[in-house]
Every structure is written in C-alpha cells, then in structure tokens.
Design a protein around this motif. Sequence first.
Motif, short mmCIF file in Angstrom:
data_model
loop_
_atom_site.label_atom_id
_atom_site.label_comp_id
_atom_site.label_asym_id
_atom_site.label_seq_id
_atom_site.Cartn_x
_atom_site.Cartn_y
_atom_site.Cartn_z
N LEU A 154 -0.78 -38.24 6.77
CA LEU A 154 -1.46 -37.57 6.82
C LEU A 154 -1.33 -36.49 6.98
O LEU A 154 -2.05 -35.88 6.18
N TYR A 155 -0.72 -35.65 6.74
CA TYR A 155 -0.23 -33.87 7.07
C TYR A 155 0.52 -34.12 5.32
O TYR A 155 0.25 -32.80 4.99
N GLY A 156 0.20 -34.69 4.57
CA GLY A 156 0.42 -34.69 2.97
C GLY A 156 -1.15 -33.84 2.65
O GLY A 156 -1.62 -33.21 1.42
N GLU A 157 -2.54 -35.02 3.70
CA GLU A 157 -3.54 -34.53 3.10
C GLU A 157 -4.02 -33.46 3.73
O GLU A 157 -4.65 -32.36 2.75
N GLU A 158 -4.13 -33.24 4.97
CA GLU A 158 -4.23 -31.64 5.06
C GLU A 158 -3.21 -32.04 7.16
O GLU A 158 -3.75 -32.98 7.12
N VAL A 159 -3.87 -30.52 7.83
CA VAL A 159 -3.12 -30.66 8.88
C VAL A 159 -4.20 -30.65 9.85
O VAL A 159 -4.86 -29.83 9.85
N PRO A 160 -4.23 -31.72 10.37
CA PRO A 160 -4.97 -31.77 11.58
C PRO A 160 -5.22 -31.10 12.85
O PRO A 160 -3.43 -29.95 12.60
N LYS A 161 -6.38 -29.54 13.17
CA LYS A 161 -5.65 -28.52 14.40
C LYS A 161 -5.45 -29.23 15.52
O LYS A 161 -4.36 -28.36 16.74
N THR A 162 -5.99 -30.32 16.10
CA THR A 162 -5.84 -31.07 17.56
C THR A 162 -5.43 -32.18 17.03
O THR A 162 -5.64 -32.98 16.65
N ALA A 163 -4.85 -32.72 18.49
CA ALA A 163 -4.22 -34.16 18.37
C ALA A 163 -4.26 -34.18 19.87
O ALA A 163 -4.22 -33.92 20.93
N ILE A 164 -4.70 -35.72 20.19
CA ILE A 164 -4.37 -36.32 21.38
C ILE A 164 -3.41 -37.72 21.17
O ILE A 164 -2.78 -38.21 19.79
N ASP A 165 -2.31 -37.81 21.90
CA ASP A 165 -1.36 -38.99 21.60
C ASP A 165 -1.49 -39.43 22.64
O ASP A 165 -0.77 -39.53 23.99
N VAL A 166 -2.30 -40.73 23.12
CA VAL A 166 -1.85 -41.67 24.19
C VAL A 166 -0.99 -42.91 24.12
O VAL A 166 -0.32 -43.49 23.06
N GLY A 167 -0.44 -42.72 25.48
CA GLY A 167 0.68 -43.37 25.70
C GLY A 167 2.25 -43.10 24.68
O GLY A 167 2.83 -43.01 24.56
N THR A 168 2.34 -41.93 25.47
CA THR A 168 3.27 -40.64 24.17
C THR A 168 4.72 -41.28 24.50
O THR A 168 5.52 -40.60 23.62
N GLY A 169 5.10 -41.99 25.74
CA GLY A 169 6.59 -42.35 25.61
C GLY A 169 7.52 -40.88 25.51
O GLY A 169 7.40 -40.46 26.64
N THR A 170 8.44 -41.04 24.85
CA THR A 170 9.23 -39.45 24.97
C THR A 170 8.70 -38.49 24.29
O THR A 170 9.24 -37.68 24.60
N GLY A 171 7.56 -39.20 23.46
CA GLY A 171 6.81 -37.50 23.39
C GLY A 171 7.17 -37.42 22.18
O GLY A 171 6.42 -35.92 21.00
N ILE A 172 7.72 -38.43 20.54
CA ILE A 172 8.37 -37.99 19.82
C ILE A 172 6.79 -37.73 18.55
O ILE A 172 6.97 -37.42 18.57
N LEU A 173 5.91 -38.53 19.09
CA LEU A 173 4.85 -38.39 17.85
C LEU A 173 4.14 -36.97 18.06
O LEU A 173 3.59 -36.54 16.83
N LEU B 143 -9.05 -43.43 28.81
CA LEU B 143 -10.89 -42.80 29.67
C LEU B 143 -10.79 -41.09 30.50
O LEU B 143 -11.53 -40.35 30.66
N ASN B 144 -9.65 -40.95 29.50
CA ASN B 144 -9.78 -39.06 29.62
C ASN B 144 -9.84 -37.95 27.96
O ASN B 144 -9.56 -37.30 28.01
N LEU B 145 -10.12 -39.44 26.82
CA LEU B 145 -10.26 -38.95 25.85
C LEU B 145 -10.92 -37.26 25.10
O LEU B 145 -12.25 -36.88 25.58
N GLU B 146 -10.85 -36.33 24.91
CA GLU B 146 -10.67 -34.80 25.03
C GLU B 146 -11.89 -34.83 23.16
O GLU B 146 -10.82 -35.70 22.87
N LYS B 147 -12.40 -34.50 22.24
CA LYS B 147 -12.55 -34.00 21.06
C LYS B 147 -11.16 -33.64 20.99
O LYS B 147 -11.20 -32.78 20.87
N SER B 148 -11.35 -34.59 19.55
CA SER B 148 -9.73 -33.85 18.53
C SER B 148 -9.98 -34.39 17.68
O SER B 148 -10.88 -35.79 17.11
N ASP B 149 -9.44 -33.73 16.07
CA ASP B 149 -9.44 -34.04 14.86
C ASP B 149 -8.75 -35.26 14.44
O ASP B 149 -8.61 -36.36 13.90
#
Length: 278
Positions: free
Chosen positions: A139-158, A205-211
């Motif tokens: 994806l980041y070879g296509e474009e770089v999203p300005k904002t992101a949400i990670d659901v079930g982040t675990g260690t936070g790796i993504l 249940l708490n998703l905000e708008k994100s790229d």
Amino acid sequence: MDKKVQQYTKLYIYEIKGFIRDCRSIKIKGYLGNWPESPYNYLFFLEPVDSEIEKWLSDQGGLEVTNKFSIDYSDWQQVVHRTHKVGRFLILPGVPDGFVADTDTCERTGVYLYITPCLVFGSGLHPTTSGCLAAIDFLYGEEVPKTAIDVGTGTGILAIACAKCGTEKIIAYDINPLAVECARDNVRRNNLEAKITVKEGDGILNLEKSDLLCFNLDEKSFRCLIKEVDLREFRWSIISGMLEKRFDQLSQLLPSGIKIRWQQVNKGWLTICIQGKE
C-alpha cells in the motif's frame, strides 16, 4: 540501554472465574498481568503462587480459581532472537527496556521495527501479522495514508509500521489491558508517541474517520466489523485473520463497490488490501 529485557522461560497461569474490579490490587511477587476472556481472567506469573492467590481471593469475594497450568514461554509466544524481514520491514525482537529508537539511523538503514511481544500477539512471525506487514509494504508503495486506525493492535506492530512509513496520526485499539501496556511500551521504544495513540477499548464500536483501517482479528470479529462498519468509508482497509478456505463465504459479506487491490495467502491464512472510496 543498561537494563536487560525480561527473559521469560516458564509461565504460570491461573484461571479465575468472576469479575476482577481492579487488577492493580494484585500485589503478588512475579505477577505479569491479566488476560481477560469473559467470564474468566487468566493471571500470569513467573512462578507458582498457589497460597498467595488463595489469600488474595479471600479478600476479593465472588472469585474462584477454576484451573491452573504452566507452559513454556516459547510454546505460548513465537519467539525469535534475531532480526527477521517482511518486505521493507526489519523486525528486531528483544529490545532492552529503556531503549528509544534513533529515527535518523532507521531512515538511513531501513524500516526497523523494534518490537518486544511480552505476552501478547504480534511478534511478526504469525502468517496474519506478516501478511498485514506485506500489505502495508504494498500500500505504501501506492500512496501514504495520512491517518490510520489499528483495531486489535496487540504489540502495536502494524501501527508502528504505518508510522515508520509516513502516516502522521494513528489510533491503535485493543480490549486487552496487557496488549495496551505492551503496545505503549513498543511505541515508546520506537520513539513514535507523537504519531500513535494507544487506547483500551473496542475499536469496532469507536471507529473514527480515517484513511486506513488495519484489522487483524478472528472471523467472529470480522463479522462484527462488517455488521457495524461500512468499509467503503475508508480509502483503504487491510484485513487478515481469516482462513483462505473460508473467504468465498466471507467475501459475500463485503459491501459492493470496493476493490480488492492486493492479497496474499500464507500457510492457509489470507490477507487482503481493499480500496474503498476514491
């Protein structure tokens, strides 16, 4: 960097039935944390604490030990003691406590992810995690999203991978307090507190708008996501945690108008990158 990483060898786990009001009340030596799975709690320790647990329970009321067992840490968590590579990402496990990444060095030598998995999911070795990292690489070879949400982040790796690739604002959710603590530590180690906010709670249940939406959970959670969220509202979604053999059925739940731009199967696990709104 003088302090060494906590080296777990054996884990002692106590299954407790009932609602624990405040895990901070557990002042038992060797206590590592609580993994809640309603109606149970799984308390992790570095050593057997049978008598201490019984004493603590007597002060709580309404709780009981329903099981106890021990397990080698290597059986609980996939562990490596060397750098491993997924796409552009180089994952370094076992980073010392107190370590903070030199972001300038990272940019010169590659996209390094300093990840200590502790007791939670997300070392980078599982096919779904490595699949999501490969999807981020695409994806980041296509474009770089300005904002992101990670659901079930675990260690936070993504979330950390997205931030290292240029996303400026990321919210990472997990319902597991052990994961929240671990993710915050890893965000700090990677010097990304300004970009990533880790929150305890149900991200669906708490998703905000994100790229970009990153979602690496199980099939039940995926079904809940589709029921509650219109994926067309996100420009991009990276989804994993489903078996390839189940995707023909699960794909029928996806909304019309989205495009699967990338997919990968690794050891039977499918990861997809979806494009939603233009």
